[in-house]
Design a protein around this motif. Structure first.
Motif, PDB file in Angstrom:
ATOM      1  N   SER A 164     -11.027 -42.174  -2.330  1.00 59.39           N
ATOM      2  CA  SER A 164     -11.647 -43.469  -2.626  1.00 59.39           C
ATOM      3  C   SER A 164     -12.155 -44.138  -1.357  1.00 59.39           C
ATOM      4  CB  SER A 164     -10.657 -44.384  -3.354  1.00 59.39           C
ATOM      5  OG  SER A 164      -9.637 -44.842  -2.478  1.00 59.39           O
ATOM      6  N   THR A 192     -15.346 -43.325  -7.492  1.00 62.73           N
ATOM      7  CA  THR A 192     -14.413 -44.445  -7.595  1.00 62.73           C
ATOM      8  C   THR A 192     -13.617 -44.381  -8.891  1.00 62.73           C
ATOM      9  OG1 THR A 192     -15.908 -45.850  -6.287  1.00 62.73           O
ATOM     10  CG2 THR A 192     -14.211 -46.955  -7.586  1.00 62.73           C
ATOM     11  N   VAL A 210     -15.859 -43.608  -0.201  1.00 60.93           N
ATOM     12  CA  VAL A 210     -16.955 -44.383  -0.790  1.00 60.93           C
ATOM     13  C   VAL A 210     -16.744 -45.890  -0.689  1.00 60.93           C
ATOM     14  CG1 VAL A 210     -17.637 -42.550  -2.374  1.00 60.93           C
ATOM     15  CG2 VAL A 210     -15.930 -44.204  -3.109  1.00 60.93           C
ATOM     16  N   SER A 216     -20.134 -39.107   1.655  1.00 60.60           N
ATOM     17  CA  SER A 216     -20.439 -40.447   1.165  1.00 60.60           C
ATOM     18  C   SER A 216     -21.902 -40.561   0.756  1.00 60.60           C
ATOM     19  CB  SER A 216     -20.108 -41.482   2.247  1.00 60.60           C
ATOM     20  OG  SER A 216     -20.454 -42.778   1.827  1.00 60.60           O
ATOM     21  N   ASP A 235     -21.166 -42.783  -6.162  1.00 63.22           N
ATOM     22  CA  ASP A 235     -20.081 -43.716  -5.828  1.00 63.22           C
ATOM     23  C   ASP A 235     -19.271 -44.151  -7.037  1.00 63.22           C
ATOM     24  OD1 ASP A 235     -21.077 -43.441  -3.323  1.00 63.22           O
ATOM     25  OD2 ASP A 235     -21.530 -45.554  -2.989  1.00 63.22           O
ATOM     26  N   ARG A 236     -19.939 -44.487  -8.112  1.00 65.59           N
ATOM     27  CA  ARG A 236     -19.213 -44.968  -9.294  1.00 65.59           C
ATOM     28  C   ARG A 236     -18.336 -43.867  -9.872  1.00 65.59           C
ATOM     29  NH1 ARG A 236     -23.635 -48.576 -12.753  1.00 65.59           N
ATOM     30  NH2 ARG A 236     -23.904 -50.233 -11.177  1.00 65.59           N
ATOM     31  N   SER A 256     -22.402 -38.557  -2.461  1.00 64.88           N
ATOM     32  CA  SER A 256     -21.535 -38.828  -3.609  1.00 64.88           C
ATOM     33  C   SER A 256     -22.152 -39.811  -4.588  1.00 64.88           C
ATOM     34  CB  SER A 256     -20.183 -39.370  -3.125  1.00 64.88           C
ATOM     35  OG  SER A 256     -20.345 -40.659  -2.584  1.00 64.88           O
TER      36      SER A 256
END
Length: 255
Positions: free
Chosen positions: A153, A180, A156, A171, A176-177, A174
């Motif tokens: 986690s 996460t 990001v 990063s 992100d959502r 990725s």
């Protein structure tokens, strides 16, 4: 998604996996699978514990085997980050100089000292974990998953200390959502697993891992003005050592 899984295992473990191209699309979701390496590590630890109990292995043998499992499964990639970060932190230089030390391929004196310190403490903790019974080993497996969910986690969520390196590569690539959400899912699943097998000890263990995560953020921002891949490995190793000692102390105090 299967290619993303293979990328995660090929990068962060020594487990043989079929080769796959590191293309942008599968790399976007690779960190979603990072905690599964912890699950694999926990399974290996449990099988090792089961085998050693069947043959009547002593405490020293069990402790050595428990200490070796994480290194065998990961190839030591996170320990490398721990050692690089130890050198940087103990230089007492400014953030810019610390980041240069992280990139230096040479091993400094503090890395050697901290490695010896770490392995001695880890060996001692695993002596208690491996002889405390299956529940302690299962909780340790949960720590392996939780620490990777938290570390993933941070890739990001945390500001980056530099514009290159492995953490930045993942990063940038990725989703992100997705990362996460996946990290939150694995973290909650690991917490439930730890509390199920450890009850009160499990709750303390989960809190200890989250406290380590807070210290990780504070150190990253204060000392480096952001996170790096080495810092993520440094956190993972510290969280693992913290978790091992919480389990060990609970076993010794019969909590």
């Amino acid at each position: 998604m299967f290619d993303s899984l293979k990328i995660a295992f090929s990068m962060y473990s020594a487990i043989p996996v079929p080769g796959t191209a590191w293309e942008e699309k599968p790399m976007r979701y690779a960190m979603c699978w990072f905690p599964l390496i912890g699950a694999a590590e926990g399974a290996v630890l449990y099988l090792t514990h089961f085998a050693l109990r069947r043959i009547g292995a002593g405490e020293i043998v069990a402790a050595a085997a428990g200490t070796a499992v994480p290194l065998l499964v990961t190839g030591g990639i996170h320990l490398d980050g721990y050692l690089d970060t130890s050198d940087a932190l103990h230089s007492w230089e400014n953030a810019e100089r610390k980041l240069k030390i992280l990139k230096d391929p040479h091993v400094g004196a503090f890395a050697v000292i901290r490695c010896a310190w770490y392995m001695i403490l880890y060996l001692g903790a695993m002596a208690a974990v491996m002889t405390a019974g299956p529940n302690a080993v299962l909780m340790m497996g949960g720590v392996y998953v939780l620490e990777r969910a938290l570390s993933g986690s941070s890739v990001v969520l945390f500001p980056k200390a530099k514009q290159d390196g492995l953490a930045v590569t993942f990063s940038r690539s990725s989703a992100d959502r997705a990362v996460t959400a996946a990290s939150a899912f694995w973290a909650m699943a690991a917490m439930v697993w730890i509390v199920f097998w450890g009850k009160q000890t499990g709750a303390i263990l989960g809190a200890g891992c989250l406290f380590s995560y807070g210290l990780y953020y504070r150190t990253a921002m204060k000392e480096f003005h952001g996170m790096t891949g080495d810092l993520a490995g440094w956190f993972l190793q510290r969280c693992e050592l913290t978790g091992a000692w919480i389990i060990a102390l609970a076993a010794m105090l019969k909590i």
